[in-house]
Scaffold this active site. Structure first.
Site, PDB file in Angstrom:
ATOM      1  CE  LYS A  73      -2.887   2.006  13.293  1.00  9.11           C
ATOM      2  NZ  LYS A  73      -2.158   0.600  13.779  1.00  9.11           N
ATOM      3  CG  ASP A 110       0.896  -1.215  13.879  1.00  6.59           C
ATOM      4  OD1 ASP A 110       1.114  -0.839  14.863  1.00  6.59           O
ATOM      5  OD2 ASP A 110      -0.045  -0.670  13.186  1.00  6.59           O
TER       6      ASP A 110
HETATM    7  P1  NDP Z   1     -10.196  -3.925  10.169  1.00  7.32           P
HETATM    8  O1  NDP Z   1     -11.556  -3.097  10.509  1.00  7.32           O
HETATM    9  O2  NDP Z   1      -9.300  -3.177   9.151  1.00  7.32           O
HETATM   10  O3  NDP Z   1     -10.228  -5.254  10.260  1.00  7.32           O
HETATM   11  C1  NDP Z   1     -11.175  -6.266  10.980  1.00  7.32           C
HETATM   12  C2  NDP Z   1     -10.938  -7.512  10.645  1.00  7.32           C
HETATM   13  O4  NDP Z   1     -11.546  -8.469  11.721  1.00  7.32           O
HETATM   14  C3  NDP Z   1     -11.430  -8.171   9.149  1.00  7.32           C
HETATM   15  O5  NDP Z   1     -10.851  -9.185   8.609  1.00  7.32           O
HETATM   16  C4  NDP Z   1     -13.052  -8.664   9.547  1.00  7.32           C
HETATM   17  O6  NDP Z   1     -13.661  -9.443   8.692  1.00  7.32           O
HETATM   18  C5  NDP Z   1     -12.538  -9.448  10.920  1.00  7.32           C
HETATM   19  N1  NDP Z   1     -13.754  -9.578  11.867  1.00  7.32           N
HETATM   20  C6  NDP Z   1     -14.369  -8.792  12.597  1.00  7.32           C
HETATM   21  N2  NDP Z   1     -15.432  -9.272  13.353  1.00  7.32           N
HETATM   22  C7  NDP Z   1     -15.247 -10.577  12.951  1.00  7.32           C
HETATM   23  C8  NDP Z   1     -16.060 -11.492  13.655  1.00  7.32           C
HETATM   24  N3  NDP Z   1     -17.001 -11.550  14.397  1.00  7.32           N
HETATM   25  N4  NDP Z   1     -15.692 -13.026  12.894  1.00  7.32           N
HETATM   26  C9  NDP Z   1     -14.630 -13.082  12.337  1.00  7.32           C
HETATM   27  N5  NDP Z   1     -14.070 -11.987  11.854  1.00  7.32           N
HETATM   28  C10 NDP Z   1     -14.040 -10.792  12.108  1.00  7.32           C
HETATM   29  O7  NDP Z   1      -9.473  -3.544  11.805  1.00  7.32           O
HETATM   30  P2  NDP Z   1      -7.803  -3.870  11.791  1.00  7.32           P
HETATM   31  O8  NDP Z   1      -7.317  -4.658  10.948  1.00  7.32           O
HETATM   32  O9  NDP Z   1      -7.255  -2.320  11.785  1.00  7.32           O
HETATM   33  O10 NDP Z   1      -7.642  -4.082  13.435  1.00  7.32           O
HETATM   34  C11 NDP Z   1      -7.789  -5.251  13.863  1.00  7.32           C
HETATM   35  C12 NDP Z   1      -7.617  -5.598  15.138  1.00  7.32           C
HETATM   36  O11 NDP Z   1      -6.260  -5.520  15.577  1.00  7.32           O
HETATM   37  C13 NDP Z   1      -8.169  -4.435  16.256  1.00  7.32           C
HETATM   38  O12 NDP Z   1      -8.764  -4.717  17.301  1.00  7.32           O
HETATM   39  C14 NDP Z   1      -7.021  -3.685  16.678  1.00  7.32           C
HETATM   40  O13 NDP Z   1      -7.002  -2.804  17.766  1.00  7.32           O
HETATM   41  C15 NDP Z   1      -6.027  -4.841  16.632  1.00  7.32           C
HETATM   42  N6  NDP Z   1      -4.373  -4.132  16.366  1.00  7.32           N
HETATM   43  C16 NDP Z   1      -3.722  -4.145  17.509  1.00  7.32           C
HETATM   44  C17 NDP Z   1      -2.245  -3.839  17.492  1.00  7.32           C
HETATM   45  C18 NDP Z   1      -1.491  -3.991  18.463  1.00  7.32           C
HETATM   46  O14 NDP Z   1      -0.442  -3.170  18.496  1.00  7.32           O
HETATM   47  N7  NDP Z   1      -1.636  -4.792  19.528  1.00  7.32           N
HETATM   48  C19 NDP Z   1      -1.793  -3.001  16.189  1.00  7.32           C
HETATM   49  C20 NDP Z   1      -2.936  -3.016  15.139  1.00  7.32           C
HETATM   50  C21 NDP Z   1      -4.174  -3.484  15.413  1.00  7.32           C
HETATM   51  P3  NDP Z   1     -14.182  -9.192   7.311  1.00  7.32           P
HETATM   52  O15 NDP Z   1     -13.249  -8.729   6.438  1.00  7.32           O
HETATM   53  O16 NDP Z   1     -15.242 -10.321   7.205  1.00  7.32           O
HETATM   54  O17 NDP Z   1     -15.261  -8.011   7.921  1.00  7.32           O
END
Ligand code: NDP
Length: 282
Positions: A73, A110
């Site tokens: 993206k 989104d």
């Molecule tokens: P990123 O990798 O950019 O961000 C991931 C986030 O999740 C970070 O804030 C990270 O925290 C947090 N995180 C990961 N593991 C844990 C954990 N075990 N406990 C607490 N926090 C955690 O991913 P995206 O933001 O791009 O995507 C996130 C989700 O949203 C994905 O699953 C994606 O598929 C979904 N999504 C769904 C859409 C839809 O249309 N339904 C559209 C877009 C996304 P930290 O900063 O501490 O690492």
């Protein structure tokens, strides 16, 4: 598919890696079939080394457009000549279109999908009515924050495992940053809690937050849609909170993409959610 594919068929698709399990081809082809549009939508796996060349090469083709998913993206936005403010603010694009002069335009639907999901599954939710909590500070959180600000939300509380990322996001786009351990206080008075984290998707960890501290009627949303009812949503439902699932958002972001590719909105009377649920095995 019973529709004939000809030399005139409009072609669009989604690019990502991995891409084989994407639901987007199922949604778009079902809409195309129902609308009787001469078009097709395919999934394309492209490796990281080839992504920029691939996008650039499409400028010389008749492709109707492209959706972009993880992990491209940000790269999609970088490859575009022009971008909608939504994509610029999200620092990510999920939609690319190509005009007759080879200009690549980026957009991000989104946030529109998120608001459409709330409107459909929690119609009583009013973004202007009070604080919204966003859990996570990654790409999906950026999109959610922008959408809620656009919708007039007066206060955004960003809570993330890594506090520095929440602070950076709040400083850049607005909102207040908090740590996960502050959750009880952060949930006080919230009108919605949106989980944008990928917790539980790949690492098996689930998000364990005290949702009982949210007020009655607070809407709980999870962007993850595999499983459709995540442990987070199940906890909210057990408390009697209204919920919004990630599949409604996925369908909501696909609608404006379809219109950009094929020049008409998807047919409203097709139950595309039922088709997606079947594909998910639900
Ligand atoms: P990123 O990798 O950019 O961000 C991931 C986030 O999740 C970070 O804030 C990270 O925290 C947090 N995180 C990961 N593991 C844990 C954990 N075990 N406990 C607490 N926090 C955690 O991913 P995206 O933001 O791009 O995507 C996130 C989700 O949203 C994905 O699953 C994606 O598929 C979904 N999504 C769904 C859409 C839809 O249309 N339904 C559209 C877009 C996304 P930290 O900063 O501490 O690492």
């Amino acid at each position: 598919m019973s529709r004939p594919i000809t030399g005139k068929t409009a072609v669009a698709g989604v690019v990502g890696s991995p891409i084989a399990h994407s639901l987007s081809p199922i949604l778009h082809n079902a809409w195309l079939e129902a609308a009787g549009i001469d078009g097709v939508y395919v999934a394309l796996e492209v490796d990281a080394l080839g992504f920029a060349n691939f996008i650039n090469g499409l400028r010389a083709t008749s492709l109707a457009g492209l959706n972009v998913t993880l992990p491209y993206k940000e790269a999609a936005l970088a490859a575009a000549h022009d971008a909608d403010p939504r994509a610029r603010r999200a620092k990510a694009a999920n939609l690319l279109t190509f005009d007759d002069y080879g200009v690549i335009r980026a957009d991000n639907t989104d946030g529109l999908g998120l608001l459409a999901a709330f409107a459909e599954q929690a119609p009583a939710f009013d973004p202007k009515a009070g604080p919204v909590v966003i859990v996570g500070a990654g790409g999906a959180a950026r999109g959610a924050l922008g959408a809620m600000l656009d919708a007039g939300c007066p206060e955004i509380r960003i809570m993330n495992r890594t506090p520095a990322r929440a602070e950076a996001l709040a400083a850049e786009l607005g909102g207040e940053a908090y740590e996960l351990r502050d959750a009880e206080a952060v949930f006080f008075g919230a009108t919605a809690v949106i989980n944008t984290t990928s917790a539980g998707v790949a690492n098996g960890e689930t998000l364990d937050l005290p949702l009982a501290a949210t007020p009655d009627g607070c809407v709980v949303m999870d962007m993850v849609y595999k499983p459709l009812i995540t442990p987070f949503l199940a906890q909210a439902q057990a408390l009697g909170r209204p919920t919004v699932d990630g599949l409604a958002m996925l369908i909501g972001q696909a609608r404006p993409s379809f219109e950009a590719f094929y020049g008409a909105p998807p047919p409203a009377d097709l139950d595309v959610r039922a088709i997606a649920l079947k594909a998910l095995g639900q």
